[in-house]
Design an enzyme around this catalytic site. Structure first.
Site, PDB file in Angstrom:
ATOM      1  N   ASP A   1       0.578  -1.153  -0.052  1.00 29.81           N
ATOM      2  CA  ASP A   1      -0.125  -0.073  -0.097  1.00 29.81           C
ATOM      3  C   ASP A   1       0.849   1.531   0.088  1.00 29.81           C
ATOM      4  O   ASP A   1       1.992   1.418   0.566  1.00 29.81           O
ATOM      5  CB  ASP A   1      -0.670   0.027   1.294  1.00 29.81           C
ATOM      6  CG  ASP A   1      -2.166  -0.915   1.336  1.00 29.81           C
ATOM      7  OD1 ASP A   1      -2.226  -1.648   0.397  1.00 29.81           O
ATOM      8  OD2 ASP A   1      -2.897  -0.998   2.079  1.00 29.81           O
TER       9      ASP A   1
ATOM     10  N   HIS B   1       3.961  -2.249   2.901  1.00 30.78           N
ATOM     11  CA  HIS B   1       3.909  -0.847   2.325  1.00 30.78           C
ATOM     12  C   HIS B   1       5.251  -0.542   1.488  1.00 30.78           C
ATOM     13  O   HIS B   1       6.179  -1.178   1.894  1.00 30.78           O
ATOM     14  CB  HIS B   1       3.978   0.223   3.443  1.00 30.78           C
ATOM     15  CG  HIS B   1       2.440   0.262   4.123  1.00 30.78           C
ATOM     16  ND1 HIS B   1       2.321  -0.794   5.124  1.00 30.78           N
ATOM     17  CD2 HIS B   1       1.335   0.950   3.980  1.00 30.78           C
ATOM     18  CE1 HIS B   1       0.957  -0.473   5.648  1.00 30.78           C
ATOM     19  NE2 HIS B   1       0.429   0.418   4.849  1.00 30.78           N
TER      20      HIS B   1
HETATM   21 ZN   LIG Z   1      -2.517   2.957   3.434  1.00 33.58          ZN
END
Ligand SMILES: [Zn+2]
Length: 241
Positions: free
Chosen positions: A83, A240
């Site tokens: 993400d 991430h």
């Molecule tokens: Zn996020």
């Protein structure tokens, strides 16, 4: 630039957003409260009193809707997801590592970050990975108005389409912050909601805040691996870039 500004929620009084808002049957969208946050953009604070079951507000009650994607269908499948990118200088390192390991992943990108590195969108596809949406400005969606939610989802879809020719289908709400109002809007716009499997948030986002070490993250991952044999479905893990 014709695109919404970096680091801001897209405006709702533009012709584009007005047309998208008009395309929705608002009678199908439940009138739930806009959730409170002390600092705009952040996830909401959870109320003292219990959240009504019908809200299915994941953030404050852990509720999933039947059509939320939270697992992989096959027991041995692994949904590896990243993400908050694209992040020049970081995302490419993942591309190299994933190629070396012959693994593909899903990248949930934000519209605003994409404007800083649009070439990485096509590169994600060329590398064999899957592009998905993480909204435009990474705000807690339940804290936004209906019109703001539409703008977050549609501007990101449009940006990715204009730069790759692909219309994205899957989206992940920032912070997993979703309730049945947000879902009803997302469904009508044609998006499938993806969260992540229970206990498979690697917490790697804390690295940038120095509140976790990489060793601890590997520890979280390894303890998750021990629970795999007991699961009926494969896991979607959250990382991430
Ligand atoms: Zn996020």
């Amino acid at each position: 630039s014709p695109w919404p500004n970096y680091g801001e929620k897209p405006k709702t009084n533009t012709p584009e957003v007005k047309a998208w808002v008009k395309s929705i049957d608002w009678s199908k969208v439940p009138k739930l409260p806009i959730r409170h946050t002390d600092s705009p953009g952040d996830p909401p604070e959870c109320p003292q009193k219990e959240v009504p079951e019908g809200d299915c507000w994941w953030t404050c009650s852990g509720c999933y809707a039947p059509d939320d994607v939270v697992d992989c269908p096959g027991k041995n499948d692994w949904g590896l997801t990243f993400d908050d990118g694209p992040e020049p200088g970081v995302t490419e390192n993942y591309f190299s590592l994933l190629k070396e390991k012959n693994v593909t992943a899903t990248f949930f990108v934000t519209g605003m970050k994409s404007t800083k590195a649009p070439w990485l969108l096509q590169e994600t596809i060329d590398q064999g990975h899957h592009l998905a949406s993480h909204t435009w400005s990474h705000s807690g969606l339940t804290t936004l108005t209906n019109e703001e939610i539409v703008a977050e989802l549609k501007w990101t879809e449009k940006y990715i389409f204009d730069h790759t020719g692909y219309k994205i289908k899957y989206f992940r709400p920032p912070y997993g912050d979703i309730d049945n109002r947000v879902r009803a809007i997302a469904r009508q716009l044609g998006f499938k909601t993806v969260i992540w499997s229970n206990e498979w948030d690697t917490q790697d986002w804390q690295l940038s805040e120095n509140t976790i070490t990489s060793k601890q993250i590997v520890g979280i991952f390894n303890s998750g691996l021990k629970s795999l044999p007991d699961r009926k479905k494969g896991v979607i893990t959250l990382q991430h870039d």
